[in-house]
Design a protein around this motif. Structure first.
Motif, PDB file in Angstrom:
ATOM      1  N   LYS A  44       3.536  88.353  25.588  1.00 34.39           N
ATOM      2  CA  LYS A  44       3.322  89.476  26.873  1.00 34.39           C
ATOM      3  C   LYS A  44       1.663  88.516  27.300  1.00 34.39           C
ATOM      4  N   THR A 102       0.480  83.860  29.734  1.00 32.35           N
ATOM      5  CA  THR A 102       0.769  83.937  30.915  1.00 32.35           C
ATOM      6  C   THR A 102       0.261  82.353  32.296  1.00 32.35           C
ATOM      7  N   GLU A 106       4.361  93.251  31.699  1.00 28.27           N
ATOM      8  CA  GLU A 106       3.271  91.868  32.065  1.00 28.27           C
ATOM      9  C   GLU A 106       3.683  90.976  33.002  1.00 28.27           C
TER      10      GLU A 106
END
Length: 1004
Positions: A289, A292, A311
């Motif tokens: 998570k 990104t 997320e």
């Protein structure tokens, strides 16, 4: 042999030397001549290549102006780049490596073959060597002397045997190492690679590496790309991999990795593409998570659990997410895909709950939405009605409710709409006329209602329609016959009424018709008998009346069910066979021989005036018909005379030594010699003057497809351009094949109007006939086994023994013919596909094959490969073991022989119970060995199916024991009984066959 020259790059001091200008006027003429000589030897070695790249390579030319040649400042040849030029031949490395300044040799993506000789060691100045994507043979020579190499690319080059891993320790300057997709000998992860500290790119996928990934992988801190997929790696993902902070792509898929993601995996913060699918990974996704920057995340087919991190909905670059076949729970992040140009999602076969995220097509780029087989609830978001980019929309096997947004029915690019097994309601709207690419409409087992709109006929690409188990009512649209690609039409268990449209007879590709359990009235249209590919016809439990059309007799059906209607009259004699037992039950008005009520002669009825009038009219009609026949015969003789004068219009291409002429064949194509009708043409038996027998197939052209009137090869068909695709496929597949278990093609005979294929004649018909029809005979187990092995060897040759793999695409028992000794031949290659040289597989909107034999993946992909043939052959093995057809009512609703057998795999007793009762008890253990192979072949996962080469080996290992009787084996505990079913893991087979959609989504 030319003498190598030694070059020295001019120094700054040289430019001020008084003789330098003279030096420039006559630059190294003898050395240039030597280089030209070596370059021309390369040209000569590859002169058969289909390329113009060598046109500029002339003996008197300047090598620096040769296409693909790179020179340094001093005029020496420093590089050769001839990649992507269709080069064919063997590399003359003895000449190439005499170019003393050669630093780059790039010959990738060509058709080069032969071995790479030890002369490669003389190319000591090389910094870049790219010979990937070729067809070399043998082993890779020692590379130790190439110590300046920075780029080494050998992937997909055809190399085998042991790789010289030890030689890599000298190549410490390597930045790029690509060795994947070669069948090297199995070896542990090469520790020599761990010393290449400058490596930025490492591609070792599919090159037989096994064992664990060493912790030392973390020493390669410069790596940006690491690909170790398609090997036999085991153990955990090492913690050392978390040290690779520059990694943007990590490919570990198709191994046997276990355990959880290592703690610290979150530190690979620039990771963009991550694929560890098809492993045995477990645990949750919490370490991911924090990544990104992810653009593509593919972890399907693992044992992952827990929730999908919310997320993920905030990942601004995520475009591909594939997590299917895991144990994930919880809800999908509702903001998923709303930031980037989201491309696809596949989270099928999990335990997800909650609604479908509404904004994945927010930017209008989404192509695939696959969330089938979860516990999703709520309505289908209205936003997807405007997602014109969608090609696949699959939400089946959930608990979705409400009406379907109208625009979804008419998405212009979608090729599959799969809404089955939900609680959806409402109508199919007229918007479906806009779905011009729609091939599969699967909405069975819902609560849909209303009439089926006539606009469905405008969705002209439809191949499969399944509306079963809904509440549809009204008439079946009459114009549905315009769907000329339709393969499967299933309307079972609705409230349809009215008559069956006559226009269905125009759907020449129809394979399955299932109208059972409706309220359909009227007669059975005679036009159904003109469907050349029809394999399954179920009209049971309706209100049909009238007689059974005689035209149905021409069909070769694996399933016929007309039970529980109001049919009357005589059952056509050709339909009264064991294969159709029970097909006519519940129709008290039917009559016939055997177990049917006797048909009344009506001889005692008085002849009234109407009867007399009818007879008079009939007599006149007969008279007119006779006169017409006489005129026709006269014209026919004239035509035959005309044809006999036009021999030059026929073109014969022979593929074997012939003992006949084309005229001898053409004269025998007559109605009385017709022995069969198939989906692509009629088959005739021809007896030559010397007594030999041949089989001749007359391929129907596009104008005659769907009309069963048998046209002789002398008839003038409508003019067309080119041969029918079935003809081209069969000729291409068979013209150069030589195998004892593949039917022999002697020649083709073509004209502007007709296409004939001349084969050997096989007197014992097909395996289907021998197992399932009135021609069936008692095949003992040894004969069945020999048929299985022989047919497997024929398919093995097609897949592996030919210069390019041939995909049959319609393997079934009726396409396995038997000679006078019951030896099998693979036949009927009307759907065959030769795999292209570049390795591409066929892609088609038409589902290839026959109902009951078609591999399950063809329901959700248009790609075709050899594993589809393996699945179909597995069904044939099941027929041999059980004596049953692929589709039988006893299997249960919507089930076939594969699912039925899997349901019996729970115990030894139940497995033994499926073996044909005609096989003696003493041989049933041998039959079960073959059944086990059949189950492997029919795995729902194509990747888990064996190759045909492996199938042959497995069958040969299962040879029935002829020397030791079963009675002795039971009494002697010292004999090995492991080959039977005693220690068989039945649950394993069921697990292996429980995963429907297994498509590898690649970011490329």
């Amino acid at each position: 042999m030319s003498v190598p020259c030694t070059y020295r790059r001019p120094s700054r001091r040289d430019f001020f030397h008084p003789l330098f200008l003279l030096f420039l006027a006559f630059p190294f003429s003898s050395c240039i001549a030597g280089e030209i000589d070596n370059l021309l030897k390369l040209k000569t070695a590859l002169q058969k290549s289909d390329t113009h790249v060598f046109d500029s390579w002339t003996p008197n030319g300047n090598p620096c102006k040769f296409d693909g040649v790179i020179c340094g400042l001093d005029g020496s040849v420093t590089g050769i780049d001839l990649s992507n030029n269709r080069l064919v031949g063997v590399l003359p490395l003895d000449s190439i490596c005499q170019l003393p300044s050669l630093q780059m040799l790039s010959l990738g993506n060509n058709l080069l073959y032969g071995s790479i000789t030890e002369n490669l060691k003389n190319c000591t100045r090389l910094k870049q060597l790219d010979i990937g994507f070729n067809s070399f043979s043998g082993t890779v020579p020692d590379l130790s002397s190439l110590s300046e190499l920075q780029v080494l690319s050998l992937n997909l080059s055809g190399f085998t045997g042991p790789f010289p891993w030890n030689s890599l320790k000298n190549l410490t300057n390597l930045l790029f190492l690509s060795l994947g997709d070669n069948q090297f000998d199995p070896s542990p992860f090469p520790v020599e690679v761990l010393n290449l500290r400058k490596l930025q790119w490492l591609y070792l996928s599919n090159c037989s590496i096994q064992g664990q990934i060493p912790e030392g992988i973390g020493n390669l801190a410069e790596l940006t790309n690491l690909e170790l997929a398609d090997n036999n790696l085991t153990g955990n993902i090492p913690t050392g991999i978390t040290n690779l902070r520059k990694l943007w792509q990590l490919e570990l898929y198709s191994n046997r990795l276990t355990g959880k993601f290592p703690v610290g995996f979150r530190n690979i913060t620039i990771l963009t593409n991550f694929d560890a699918s098809d492993n045995y990974l477990e645990g949750d996704l919490s370490e991911l998570k924090y990544l990104t920057r992810l653009s593509s995340l593919q972890l399907f087919m693992n044992h992952l659990s827990g929730e999908i991190p919310q997320e993920f909905g905030d990942f601004k670059y995520l475009v591909n997410l594939s997590l299917y076949t895991n144990r994930l729970t919880g809800t999908l992040p509702q903001k998923l895909g709303s930031w980037a140009d989201f491309d696809f999602i596949d989270v099928s076969e999990n335990y997800l709950t909650g609604p479908i995220p509404p904004d994945m097509c927010k930017n209008g780029k989404m192509k695939e939405l696959l969330v089938l087989q979860n516990n999703l609830t709520g309505e289908i978001p209205a936003s997807y009605a405007n997602c014109s980019s969608l090609t696949r929309f699959r939400v089946s096997n959930n608990s979705l409710s409400g009406t379907v947004p109208a625009g979804i029915w008419g998405l212009p690019k979608v090729n599959i709409i799969d809404l089955a097994m939900n609680q959806l309601e409402g109508p199919v709207t007229s918007d479906i006329k806009n779905a011009k690419a729609l091939a599969q409409l699967l909405i069975d087992n819902n609560r849909f209602s209303g009439e089926l709109p006539s606009e469905i006929s405008e969705a002209s690409a439809l191949v499969s329609i399944d509306l079963s188990h809904n509440n549809f009512s009204g008439n079946i649209p009459e114009n549905i016959g315009s769907l000329n690609k339709l393969n499967d039409l299933s309307l079972e268990d609705n409230m349809f009424s009215g008559a069956i449209p006559d226009s269905l007879g125009s759907c020449a590709s129809l394979n399955v018709i299932n109208f059972a359990h409706n309220s359909i009235t009227g007669n059975i249209p005679a036009t159904l008998g003109s469907l050349p590919s029809l394999n399954s016809l179920n009209l049971s439990n309706n209100h049909l009346s009238g007689s059974i059309p005689a035209s149905l007799s021409s069909l070769r059906l694996s399933l016929l069910d007309l039970s529980n209607n109001k049919l009357t009259g005589r059952v056509p004699q050709s339909l009264i066979v064991d294969a159709y037992n029970g097909s006519f039950a519940g129709n008290p008005g039917l009559c016939g021989p055997d177990h049917f009520p006797a048909c009344s002669s009506n001889s005692d009825r008085s002849v009234d005036s109407r009867t007399l009038i009818f007879c008079f009219v009939a007599a006149i009609a007969v008279l007119v018909s006779l006169l017409g026949c006489l005129a026709f015969m006269r014209k026919k003789k004239e035509n035959e005379h005309e044809f006999s004068l036009s021999k030059d219009s026929w073109d014969i291409k022979s593929f074997r030594v012939l003992s006949f002429t084309e005229q001898e064949i053409l004269n025998s194509i007559r109605q009385e010699n017709l022995i069969g009708k198939g989906g692509s043409g009629n088959v005739y038996r021809v007896v030559l003057e010397n007594g030999n027998e041949l089989a001749v197939k007359h391929i129907w052209n596009s104008d005659s497809m769907g009309r069963k009137s048998a046209k002789s090869s002398t008839a003038m068909l409508k003019k067309r351009s080119g041969n029918p695709p079935e003809f081209d496929a069969e000729v291409a597949a068979l013209s150069s094949i030589r195998h004892v278990n593949v039917v022999k093609l002697y020649c083709s005979i073509t004209s502007e109007d007709s296409c004939l294929l001349v084969y050997e004649y096989l007197p014992n018909g097909s395996l289907w006939d021998r197992l399932h029809t009135c021609r069936k005979v008692e095949l003992d187990w040894e004969t069945r086994y020999e048929i299985a092995v022989g047919a497997a060897k024929g398919l093995e040759y097609l897949h592996h023994g030919y210069d390019r793999p041939v995909l049959h695409r319609d393997v079934k028992s009726s396409n396995i013919l038997l000679d006078e000794f019951l030896k099998p031949r693979i036949a009927d290659f009307g759907l065959a596909k030769i795999v292209q040289a570049n390795g591409g597989k066929d892609s088609t909107q038409v589902i290839p094959g026959t109902h009951g034999y078609i591999a399950p993946e063809y329901a959700y992909t248009c790609k075709v490969n050899e594993k589809g043939d393996v699945y179909s052959f597995g069904v044939v093995l099941m027929e041999l073991v059980t004596g049953k057809r692929p589709i039988e009512p006893e299997y249960g609703e919507n089930k076939d022989i594969v699912q039925w057998i899997l349901s019996k795999m729970g115990s030894r007793e139940s497995v033994m119970g499926v073996v044909d009762s005609r096989i003696p008890d003493g041989l049933k253990e041998d039959a079960v060995k073959v059944l086990r192979i059949a189950v492997h072949c029919t795995s729902r996962l194509p990747a888990l199916r064996p190759s045909m080469r492996t199938v042959v080996q497995m069958l040969e290992d299962a040879e029935p024991c002829k020397l030791i009787s079963v009675a002795i084996a039971k009494d002697d505990p010292s004999l090995n009984k492991d080959e039977g079913v005693h220690d068989y893991d039945y649950d394993y087979e069921k697990k292996m066959n429980q995963s429907p959609e297994k498509l590898k989504h690649s970011p490329s």
